[in-house]
Design an enzyme around this catalytic site. Structure first.
Site, short mmCIF file in Angstrom:
data_model
loop_
_atom_site.label_atom_id
_atom_site.label_comp_id
_atom_site.label_asym_id
_atom_site.label_seq_id
_atom_site.Cartn_x
_atom_site.Cartn_y
_atom_site.Cartn_z
CE1 TYR A 1 83.75 57.04 45.77
CE2 TYR A 1 84.72 55.97 43.86
CZ TYR A 1 83.87 55.93 44.94
OH TYR A 1 83.13 54.79 45.21
CB ALA B 1 89.57 58.69 48.81
CE LYS B 2 85.36 54.56 47.92
NZ LYS B 2 84.85 53.97 49.18
P1 NAD Z 1 75.16 55.46 49.47
O1 NAD Z 1 75.36 56.91 49.20
O2 NAD Z 1 73.89 54.81 49.11
O3 NAD Z 1 75.41 55.16 51.02
C1 NAD Z 1 76.51 55.73 51.70
C2 NAD Z 1 76.14 55.89 53.15
O4 NAD Z 1 77.27 56.50 53.82
C3 NAD Z 1 74.94 56.85 53.35
O5 NAD Z 1 74.01 56.28 54.25
C4 NAD Z 1 75.57 58.10 53.91
O6 NAD Z 1 74.74 58.83 54.79
C5 NAD Z 1 76.79 57.54 54.64
N1 NAD Z 1 77.81 58.57 54.82
C6 NAD Z 1 78.30 59.40 53.87
N2 NAD Z 1 79.16 60.25 54.42
C7 NAD Z 1 79.21 59.97 55.75
C8 NAD Z 1 79.91 60.52 56.84
N3 NAD Z 1 80.74 61.56 56.70
N4 NAD Z 1 79.72 59.98 58.07
C9 NAD Z 1 78.86 58.95 58.25
N5 NAD Z 1 78.19 58.37 57.24
C10 NAD Z 1 78.35 58.89 56.01
O7 NAD Z 1 76.42 54.76 48.77
P2 NAD Z 1 76.74 53.23 48.42
O8 NAD Z 1 76.65 53.09 46.96
O9 NAD Z 1 75.99 52.30 49.30
O10 NAD Z 1 78.29 53.21 48.76
C11 NAD Z 1 78.83 52.57 49.90
C12 NAD Z 1 80.33 52.45 49.69
O11 NAD Z 1 80.59 51.67 48.52
C13 NAD Z 1 81.03 53.79 49.49
O12 NAD Z 1 82.30 53.75 50.13
C14 NAD Z 1 81.22 53.84 47.98
O13 NAD Z 1 82.30 54.66 47.61
C15 NAD Z 1 81.47 52.38 47.68
N6 NAD Z 1 81.22 52.01 46.29
C16 NAD Z 1 79.96 52.10 45.75
C17 NAD Z 1 79.77 51.74 44.42
C18 NAD Z 1 78.42 51.79 43.75
O14 NAD Z 1 78.34 51.53 42.54
N7 NAD Z 1 77.34 52.10 44.45
C19 NAD Z 1 80.85 51.29 43.65
C20 NAD Z 1 82.09 51.24 44.22
C21 NAD Z 1 82.27 51.58 45.55
#
Ligand code: NAD
Length: 251
Positions: A159, A162-163
């Site tokens: 992860y 990728a990030k």
């Molecule tokens: P989440 O899991 O609540 O939402 C992610 C959404 O992406 C979901 O609706 C899922 O269905 C969709 N998704 C996943 N794979 C997919 C695909 N192949 N095609 C289409 N849609 C797809 O996650 P989140 O916490 O809202 O995360 C959103 C972004 O923020 C992500 O990129 C995550 O890595 C990043 N992020 C989150 C956090 C955190 O603490 N929540 C921290 C750092 C970064």
């Protein structure tokens, strides 16, 4: 571009969490929003909720890692609404396995969604933005790109890889697409969503102790910064990375 022209945004991973908050925020700011996510009731409900408020919204159901499907979805949005002002690349999955545990297929999937998915959408929409000499792209990365995953974090090195790739993509495209298109990234810290809920429930006090602002973040904490990057005028930022983490990684 006329001053009254409708503004259009595409947000990926918009059915829930950070992406949903971004879609809601941009919609409230007057944008017609295309919500891209996997097919299912969450996506339909997100779109219907915006429409119920009189907003323009459409669902793009599919997998962001499918290059051909994303190009077709990009063309569909352009055909529906004529142009796209902003792309928010946000769809992502966690990858909890360590190097010793992960399979090649799991590595490939992590990169396919979290990195190639962003490429797919930039490839789909940047040509139209360049032709129109206007556009904003915001890529959601993670503090883990810079720090490596904390021992307590859900995700591990794949992860983080990728990030970190997303940050390289952001800086590379910021130069390639300038001056027409601004490309910036946000690195969220600990944000309460379905992705992190279990971890936060089990370690909330420990996590909060690492955050100078003293609370777990919300999707809206990220969405307001996305809105800023999408809407700020005049804009003099590109290739920038903003941490939205309550000070968690201040060093
Ligand atoms: P989440 O899991 O609540 O939402 C992610 C959404 O992406 C979901 O609706 C899922 O269905 C969709 N998704 C996943 N794979 C997919 C695909 N192949 N095609 C289409 N849609 C797809 O996650 P989140 O916490 O809202 O995360 C959103 C972004 O923020 C992500 O990129 C995550 O890595 C990043 N992020 C989150 C956090 C955190 O603490 N929540 C921290 C750092 C970064």
């Amino acid at each position: 571009m006329s001053g009254n022209e409708r503004k259009v945004a595409v947000v990926t991973g918009a059915a829930r969490g950070i992406g949903l908050a971004c879609a809601q925020r941009l919609s409230a700011a007057g944008y017609a929003v295309a919500l891209a996510d996997q097919p299912g009731p969450a996506l339909e409900q997100a779109v219907q909720a915006l429409r119920a408020q009189g907003r323009q919204a459409l669902a793009l159901a599919g997998d962001v890692s499918d290059h051909g499907a994303v190009q077709a979805q990009g063309q569909y949005v352009l055909a529906q609404w004529g142009h796209v002002d902003a792309l928010v690349n946000n769809a992502g999955i966690s990858q909890p396995k360590t190097l010793l545990e992960i399979s090649e297929a799991e590595w490939d999937r992590t990169i396919a969604v979290n990195l190639k998915g962003y490429f797919n959408w930039c490839k789909a929409l940047a040509p139209a933005m360049l032709a129109r000499r206007s556009g904003r792209i915001v890529n959601i990365s993670s503090v883990s790109a810079n720090t490596g995953a904390a021992p307590s974090a859900v995700s591990k090195f794949a992860y983080c890889s990728a990030k970190a790739g997303v940050l390289g993509m952001t800086r590379g495209l910021a130069k390639e697409l300038a001056p027409a298109v601004a490309v910036n990234a946000i690195c969220p810290g600990s944000i309460r969503t379905d992705l992190t809920e279990q971890l936060i429930q089990s370690r909330q006090d420990d996590i909060v102790r690492t955050i100078p602002l003293g609370r777990i973040g919300t999707p809206m904490d990220v969405a307001v910064v996305v809105e800023f990057l999408v809407t700020v005028e005049p804009n003099y930022m590109t290739g920038e990375v903003i941490d939205v983490d309550g000070g968690q990684w201040v060093n």
